[in-house]
Write an enzyme that holds these catalytic residues in place. Structure first.
Site, short mmCIF file in Angstrom:
data_model
loop_
_atom_site.label_atom_id
_atom_site.label_comp_id
_atom_site.label_asym_id
_atom_site.label_seq_id
_atom_site.Cartn_x
_atom_site.Cartn_y
_atom_site.Cartn_z
N SER A 15 -38.25 -6.26 20.71
CA SER A 15 -38.82 -7.45 20.29
C SER A 15 -38.91 -8.65 20.92
O SER A 15 -39.63 -9.44 20.94
CB SER A 15 -38.18 -7.99 18.70
OG SER A 15 -37.06 -8.30 18.87
N ASN A 16 -37.83 -8.83 21.88
CA ASN A 16 -38.04 -10.15 22.60
C ASN A 16 -38.96 -10.00 23.83
O ASN A 16 -39.64 -10.84 24.28
CB ASN A 16 -36.56 -10.20 23.39
CG ASN A 16 -35.55 -11.09 22.65
OD1 ASN A 16 -35.86 -12.14 22.32
ND2 ASN A 16 -34.70 -10.45 21.89
N ARG A 92 -27.90 -1.17 29.34
CA ARG A 92 -27.07 -0.61 30.60
C ARG A 92 -26.61 -1.67 31.43
O ARG A 92 -27.37 -2.55 31.69
CB ARG A 92 -28.29 0.36 31.29
CG ARG A 92 -27.49 1.41 32.08
CD ARG A 92 -28.70 2.50 32.33
NE ARG A 92 -28.82 3.23 31.06
CZ ARG A 92 -27.88 4.19 30.57
NH1 ARG A 92 -26.87 4.37 31.69
NH2 ARG A 92 -28.09 4.76 29.59
N LEU A 94 -25.98 -3.28 35.09
CA LEU A 94 -26.47 -3.24 36.25
C LEU A 94 -25.31 -3.10 37.33
O LEU A 94 -24.49 -3.81 37.20
CB LEU A 94 -27.37 -4.28 36.59
CG LEU A 94 -28.73 -4.49 35.43
CD1 LEU A 94 -29.46 -5.72 35.80
CD2 LEU A 94 -29.71 -3.20 35.82
N ASN A 108 -31.08 -12.77 31.37
CA ASN A 108 -31.06 -12.04 30.08
C ASN A 108 -30.65 -12.63 28.90
O ASN A 108 -30.32 -13.84 29.18
CB ASN A 108 -29.42 -11.17 30.43
CG ASN A 108 -29.18 -10.40 29.32
OD1 ASN A 108 -29.97 -9.60 28.60
ND2 ASN A 108 -27.93 -10.76 28.93
N HIS A 110 -28.63 -13.31 25.44
CA HIS A 110 -27.39 -12.74 24.76
C HIS A 110 -27.40 -13.55 23.56
O HIS A 110 -27.44 -14.60 23.28
CB HIS A 110 -26.28 -13.00 25.74
CG HIS A 110 -24.90 -12.59 25.26
ND1 HIS A 110 -24.56 -11.24 25.34
CD2 HIS A 110 -24.00 -13.14 24.27
CE1 HIS A 110 -23.35 -11.21 24.72
NE2 HIS A 110 -23.06 -12.13 24.45
N SER A 137 -28.33 -17.39 24.01
CA SER A 137 -28.29 -17.99 25.38
C SER A 137 -29.14 -16.98 26.14
O SER A 137 -28.98 -15.85 26.11
CB SER A 137 -26.75 -18.00 25.94
OG SER A 137 -25.98 -18.55 24.90
N ASP A 146 -22.42 -10.92 31.19
CA ASP A 146 -22.83 -12.37 30.36
C ASP A 146 -22.03 -13.47 31.03
O ASP A 146 -21.77 -14.37 30.17
CB ASP A 146 -22.15 -12.00 28.77
CG ASP A 146 -22.98 -11.01 28.34
OD1 ASP A 146 -24.16 -10.62 28.49
OD2 ASP A 146 -22.10 -10.27 27.42
N GLU A 175 -33.97 -16.07 19.13
CA GLU A 175 -34.07 -15.65 20.41
C GLU A 175 -35.67 -15.71 21.08
O GLU A 175 -36.16 -15.99 21.94
CB GLU A 175 -33.76 -14.20 20.74
CG GLU A 175 -32.16 -14.29 20.30
CD GLU A 175 -31.77 -12.83 20.48
OE1 GLU A 175 -32.58 -12.07 21.01
OE2 GLU A 175 -30.66 -12.58 19.84
#
Ligand code: GRF
Length: 189
Positions: A15-16, A92, A94, A108, A110, A137, A146, A175
């Site tokens: 959805s993002n 996953r 990285l 990213n 979060h 964030s 993160d 988000e």
């Protein structure tokens, strides 16, 4: 202005990713989505992306060394001309090598107000702690989970009676508003 080419990595519903693609369709967008890639060939977000004329790629990491899997993803991103990567529900970790190859060019989203609640189960932990606000964030991806610089945040209230699911819905809506704005800024700097 030349639009930056963004690659989006997803693992699920995406959805993002959809919010980022939709924002990229604005005439004054600073970026185009050049590729949506997934570690899950059956990720529902891949179907949506294809239906919306976005190039997609998937490769399962099952049964192959992580370095080999990441080399395939890296090649697909580079072949598509990708200049920066937005992780959107990519489940996953990285490798340090991959992060180093794309240093400063991976972001990213979060679902917490970092540095609070890195990792999983962020909503349950925020409710459990008695917090009055939660949020999300967008941050630079580094080798620390993160842990990279935060580029933008959005807050939502935690309401009486909230469960992790009701809070997750409220945070997710935030988000979808935050991520396109931060990516737009990130791709113009
Ligand atoms: C979002 O809550 C995001 O913050 C987290 O994973 C979820 C992905 O949802 N990283 P979606 O696949 O973008 O719908």
């Amino acid at each position: 202005m030349t639009r930056k080419k963004v690659g989006i990595l997803i693992s699920g519903r995406g959805s993002n990713m959809m919010a980022l693609v939709e924002a990229s369709r604005a005439t004054d967008s600073s970026y185009d989505v050049a590729l949506v890639a997934s570690d899950k060939p059956a990720a529902p977000g891949l179907i949506w992306a294809t239906e919306h004329d976005i190039a997609t790629f998937s490769h399962s990491p099952k049964g192959i060394p992580k370095a080999e899997y990441e080399a395939v993803i890296d090649a697909a991103l580079r072949d598509a001309g990708v200049e920066c990567i937005a992780l959107a529900g990519y489940m996953r970790l990285l490798s340090d090598d991959f992060v180093a190859r794309w240093r400063g060019r991976i972001i990213n989203i979060h679902p917490s107000l970092l540095p609070k609640y890195k990792g999983l189960d962020t909503h349950a932990r925020a409710i459990e702690a008695g917090d009055a606000v939660a949020g999300c964030s967008v941050h630079i991806v580094t080798e620390e989970l993160d842990g990279g610089d935060v580029l933008g945040q959005a807050e939502v209230p935690i309401l009486p009676g909230d469960t992790p699911d009701t809070l997750a819905d409220r945070v997710l809506a935030a988000e979808h508003r935050l991520y396109p704005k931060v990516l737009a800024h990130f791709t113009t700097r």
